[in-house]
Scaffold this active site. Structure first.
Site, PDB file in Angstrom:
ATOM      1  N   ARG A 146       0.850  -1.205   0.000  1.00 23.70           N
ATOM      2  CA  ARG A 146       0.000   0.000   0.000  1.00 23.70           C
ATOM      3  C   ARG A 146       0.872   1.236   0.000  1.00 23.70           C
ATOM      4  O   ARG A 146       0.595   2.221  -0.666  1.00 23.70           O
ATOM      5  CB  ARG A 146      -0.921  -0.014   1.205  1.00 23.70           C
ATOM      6  CG  ARG A 146      -2.247  -0.706   1.003  1.00 23.70           C
ATOM      7  CD  ARG A 146      -2.186  -2.001   0.237  1.00 23.70           C
ATOM      8  NE  ARG A 146      -3.501  -2.547   0.006  1.00 23.70           N
ATOM      9  CZ  ARG A 146      -4.177  -3.272   0.895  1.00 23.70           C
ATOM     10  NH1 ARG A 146      -3.644  -3.595   2.060  1.00 23.70           N
ATOM     11  NH2 ARG A 146      -5.387  -3.703   0.601  1.00 23.70           N
ATOM     12  N   ASP A 176      -0.336  -5.941  -4.089  1.00 24.26           N
ATOM     13  CA  ASP A 176      -1.732  -5.558  -3.855  1.00 24.26           C
ATOM     14  C   ASP A 176      -2.124  -4.612  -4.987  1.00 24.26           C
ATOM     15  O   ASP A 176      -1.369  -4.424  -5.952  1.00 24.26           O
ATOM     16  CB  ASP A 176      -1.910  -4.922  -2.467  1.00 24.26           C
ATOM     17  CG  ASP A 176      -3.273  -5.266  -1.864  1.00 24.26           C
ATOM     18  OD1 ASP A 176      -4.286  -4.911  -2.493  1.00 24.26           O
ATOM     19  OD2 ASP A 176      -3.334  -5.901  -0.802  1.00 24.26           O
ATOM     20  N   HIS A 216      -7.307  -8.267  -5.099  1.00 28.78           N
ATOM     21  CA  HIS A 216      -6.209  -7.361  -4.707  1.00 28.78           C
ATOM     22  C   HIS A 216      -5.087  -7.354  -5.750  1.00 28.78           C
ATOM     23  O   HIS A 216      -3.913  -7.219  -5.391  1.00 28.78           O
ATOM     24  CB  HIS A 216      -5.636  -7.771  -3.349  1.00 28.78           C
ATOM     25  CG  HIS A 216      -6.536  -7.430  -2.192  1.00 28.78           C
ATOM     26  ND1 HIS A 216      -6.592  -6.162  -1.657  1.00 28.78           N
ATOM     27  CD2 HIS A 216      -7.404  -8.175  -1.480  1.00 28.78           C
ATOM     28  CE1 HIS A 216      -7.458  -6.155  -0.639  1.00 28.78           C
ATOM     29  NE2 HIS A 216      -7.976  -7.361  -0.520  1.00 28.78           N
ATOM     30  N   ASP A 257      -7.840 -13.351  -0.135  1.00 27.11           N
ATOM     31  CA  ASP A 257      -8.864 -12.607   0.616  1.00 27.11           C
ATOM     32  C   ASP A 257      -9.634 -11.643  -0.279  1.00 27.11           C
ATOM     33  O   ASP A 257      -9.120 -11.157  -1.277  1.00 27.11           O
ATOM     34  CB  ASP A 257      -8.212 -11.812   1.766  1.00 27.11           C
ATOM     35  CG  ASP A 257      -7.162 -10.829   1.249  1.00 27.11           C
ATOM     36  OD1 ASP A 257      -6.408 -11.197   0.327  1.00 27.11           O
ATOM     37  OD2 ASP A 257      -7.121  -9.698   1.750  1.00 27.11           O
ATOM     38  N   GLU A 258     -10.862 -11.374   0.128  1.00 29.40           N
ATOM     39  CA  GLU A 258     -11.661 -10.251  -0.378  1.00 29.40           C
ATOM     40  C   GLU A 258     -11.713 -10.180  -1.906  1.00 29.40           C
ATOM     41  O   GLU A 258     -11.674  -9.096  -2.485  1.00 29.40           O
ATOM     42  CB  GLU A 258     -11.119  -8.930   0.189  1.00 29.40           C
ATOM     43  CG  GLU A 258     -11.180  -8.876   1.696  1.00 29.40           C
ATOM     44  CD  GLU A 258     -10.583  -7.618   2.293  1.00 29.40           C
ATOM     45  OE1 GLU A 258     -11.162  -7.118   3.270  1.00 29.40           O
ATOM     46  OE2 GLU A 258      -9.530  -7.135   1.814  1.00 29.40           O
ATOM     47  N   TYR A 305      -5.128  -6.813  14.640  1.00 34.75           N
ATOM     48  CA  TYR A 305      -5.007  -5.987  13.439  1.00 34.75           C
ATOM     49  C   TYR A 305      -4.419  -4.637  13.841  1.00 34.75           C
ATOM     50  O   TYR A 305      -5.114  -3.755  14.346  1.00 34.75           O
ATOM     51  CB  TYR A 305      -6.365  -5.886  12.729  1.00 34.75           C
ATOM     52  CG  TYR A 305      -6.395  -6.861  11.553  1.00 34.75           C
ATOM     53  CD1 TYR A 305      -5.891  -8.151  11.700  1.00 34.75           C
ATOM     54  CD2 TYR A 305      -6.872  -6.486  10.295  1.00 34.75           C
ATOM     55  CE1 TYR A 305      -5.859  -9.042  10.637  1.00 34.75           C
ATOM     56  CE2 TYR A 305      -6.860  -7.373   9.224  1.00 34.75           C
ATOM     57  CZ  TYR A 305      -6.341  -8.648   9.406  1.00 34.75           C
ATOM     58  OH  TYR A 305      -6.296  -9.522   8.356  1.00 34.75           O
TER      59      TYR A 305
END
Ligand code: ACM
Length: 635
Positions: free
Chosen positions: A174, A203, A277, A353-354, A445
């Protein structure tokens, strides 16, 4: 009920203030298995003689001793294989102590010298890390401290970890963090006996590792447009804005980092996050996408690309790889092949994920795949993808790990699972016989806010130190052998620089270190927190940033029956005095002290609070807008 909990809290306050008054002279984090303190102390001489059998495996332990002792204590370290007058003896056990295992150690400080013994060099290394915490805080200083008595209390410590997997995840996608910053991250984590660095290397915002057979992954995929502010809502970059923000690690950089970590008994686990991602990869190689027009996609700069408010969080641009295309699997074969060569660690984490499914639902390729393979749901499509990927990873001699979404639609035969959406995925996977690492949002987290959102970069959730401390990796009802350990994750959407990395990690990672190293029976927040304060002093010495948010009270806005507004303040730790003002001036300890719920004056615009311990300010001044309290109280 309420009365009982008040009583319990009052007792806790009492016991903690006792602990504070007697501020622990030994404050080791993570808490060792067994520590016996005796009378007396040992003082390091000017020339520290380290006696150890010559072995290259012990060099990292010697390097740690030499670096710390010379840089902070101004000592000269001399290494000898034998002879009298050793200051520190480092001994590899001739007959292994099975309880100590690969990473345990025995540290004995006597009035005339120190002995650390272990089965393996890793144990000696952790023994030396413990020794550092027994020395004055100035041992963490960046320059030689003058006029310090370098004393160590006389103790016997017998210590070994509860879990083999003691991880921290660092999202370098990120925002990109340099090789030097990653090294600093490693130096900091090993002080608290973490042994696994999970690097989230890819990502939507950047692909950070050179893949020689796919050069556009880094020439294109590693750079976006620089933006600052509240990540996620940025104005979409214009086509002519320079795409120069970011960076990547060359394969030589990776080899250097792997060696640096290995020399500190840390493994690095790479993560390549697919099939969701994946916008950086798709921007570099649009052939990866099932969606027409992907050749116009660019690496994300923090603009909105998913709709998190809707079920299944649909993507607004297709940031997934095409699970129906052989191009995707050939691409992943190349990526995994090169990565497997670079990282000696047994596992490669392949994300999972996601993954938004809305573009797959539209894709004729995906529909044809479903018909051909008899796949009924999009979860089964992802499962088809994950199982093929597991085979690719295994074909390179590695083990496959993924986030808990890989359970949906059916987990592959040998997959290891990292449970992040709570611990349910981990429990389900363990019940199916899979290895699990627990890493639940609810406790570990580290991208979540540590205090009220009025002071923190905004993230959608809060996780305070005392909650992090409750992290327990082994749920009841599962085979503990399948729980390899635990890990805390630092996602960096809102983390733009390394100082903020440190702020987010510390002190919460201290709490995690006790969950993954110390015996469960030894964990106690009330004895832990005074030790944290001793670590704060060490962070000050090493100029490591940490969050003081544990000293911030929580605010509760209350709407009274007559519609007026009140506010209550609750400290996270006992022993604090809270002072406040409603007159816009900055409170100190001569201001009114908070004792019970406050009525907010009708004309007030700000509540300012500050916390003290006795005469010492420990908290920062928090400024709570009354309008914010009004909103929180509702009607
Ligand atoms: C995750 O936090 N999306 C694994």
């Amino acid at each position: 009920m309420k009365k009982i909990s008040l009583l319990v809290f009052a007792c806790l306050m009492g016991s903690l203030s006792f602990a504070q008054q007697t501020s622990p002279d030994i404050a080791i984090i993570p808490e060792p298995v067994k520590l016996t303190k005796h009378a007396g102390q040992f003082t390091l001489p000017k020339i520290v003689v380290v006696q150890t059998a010559a072995s290259p495996e012990i060099n990292p332990v010697l390097d740690l001793l030499k670096n710390k002792f010379s840089a902070a204590a101004g000592k000269t370290v001399v290494v000898k294989a034998a002879g009298a007058n050793a200051t520190i003896k480092l001994v590899i056990n001739k007959k292994a102590d099975v309880v100590l295992g690969k990473e345990g150690y025995n540290l004995s400080v006597k009035a005339n010298g120190i002995t650390i013994s272990a089965n393996k060099p890793a144990g000696l290394y952790y023994g030396v890390q413990t020794l550092m915490q027994l020395l004055p805080k100035e041992i963490e200083g960046l320059e030689v401290a003058k006029n310090i008595a370098w004393t160590v209390p006389v103790v016997d410590i017998y210590d070994y970890p509860r879990f083999e997997w003691r991880g921290l995840m660092f999202d370098v996608s990120r925002h990109f963090f340099t090789k030097q910053e990653v090294k600093r991250f490693i130096d900091d984590m090993v002080k608290y006996k973490f042994n696994l660095l999970h690097m989230h290397l890819t990502d939507d915002e950047g692909w950070r590792i050179e893949i020689k057979s796919l050069p556009r992954l880094t020439t294109v995929g590693a750079f976006n447009v620089k933006r600052e502010g509240a990540f996620g809502d940025f104005i979409a970059p214009k086509p002519d804005e320079p795409r120069t923000y970011g960076g990547f690690y060359t394969q030589d950089d990776i080899r250097e980092l792997v060696k640096y970590a290995k020399d500190r008994f840390v493994d690095i686990m790479p993560e390549v996050d697919v099939p969701g991602h994946s916008l950086a990869a798709v921007a570099a190689y649009p052939q990866l996408s099932a969606t027409p027009g992907a050749d116009k996609y660019t690496v994300r700069s923090g603009e909105k690309i998913m709709d998190w408010s809707k079920p299944g969080h649909p993507a607004l641009v297709d940031n997934t790889m095409n699970p129906a295309s052989e191009y995707t699997y050939d691409f992943l074969d190349k990526v995994v092949g090169e990565i497997a060569q670079l990282f000696p660690f047994a596992y490669i984490h392949m994300g999972g994920d996601e993954c938004a499914k809305n573009f797959w639902e539209q894709s004729p390729d995906v529909k044809a795949l479903m018909a051909k393979e008899g796949l009924k749901t999009m979860e089964e499509v992802q499962s088809y993808f994950e199982k093929r990927l597991e085979k690719i990873v295994e074909s390179k001699g590695k083990r496959f790990m993924g986030w808990d979404e890989i359970l949906e639609g059916g987990i592959g035969p040998n997959a290891a699972l990292m449970s992040w959406r709570g611990i349910k995925g981990g429990i389900d996977a363990a019940k199916l016989g899979h290895e699990v690492v627990m890493s639940p949002t609810t406790y570990v987290y580290l991208d979540y806010m540590q205090s009220d959102r009025i002071t923190e970069p905004p993230v959608y959730a809060t996780l305070r130190l005392n909650t992090t401390y409750e992290f327990e990796p082994v749920p009841d009802s599962v085979d503990a052998k399948l729980i390899k350990g635990g890990q805390a994750n630092l996602w960096t959407e809102q983390v733009y620089n390394f100082r903020q990395v440190e702020y987010m990690i510390w002190p919460r990672a201290l709490a995690v270190s006790e969950s993954v190293w110390s015996p469960k029976s030894k964990k106690n927040f009330l004895t832990f927190f005074p030790k944290v304060e001793r670590q704060f002093e060490r962070f000050n010495q090493s100029e490591t940033k940490y969050s003081p948010s544990v000293y911030d009270p929580t605010f509760k806005a209350i709407r009274n029956a007559d519609k007026s507004l009140s506010v209550s303040l609750t400290p996270e730790v006992p022993g604090l005095d809270i002072y406040y003002s409603f007159d816009n001036s900055s409170p100190d300890r001569f201001y009114p002290k908070y004792t019970s719920t406050l009525a907010v004056p009708i004309d007030a615009t700000q509540l300012k609070v500050v916390t003290y311990k006795g005469k010492t300010q420990v908290g920062r001044i928090l400024i709570m807008p009354v309008a914010d309290l009004q909103k929180r109280a509702g009607n």
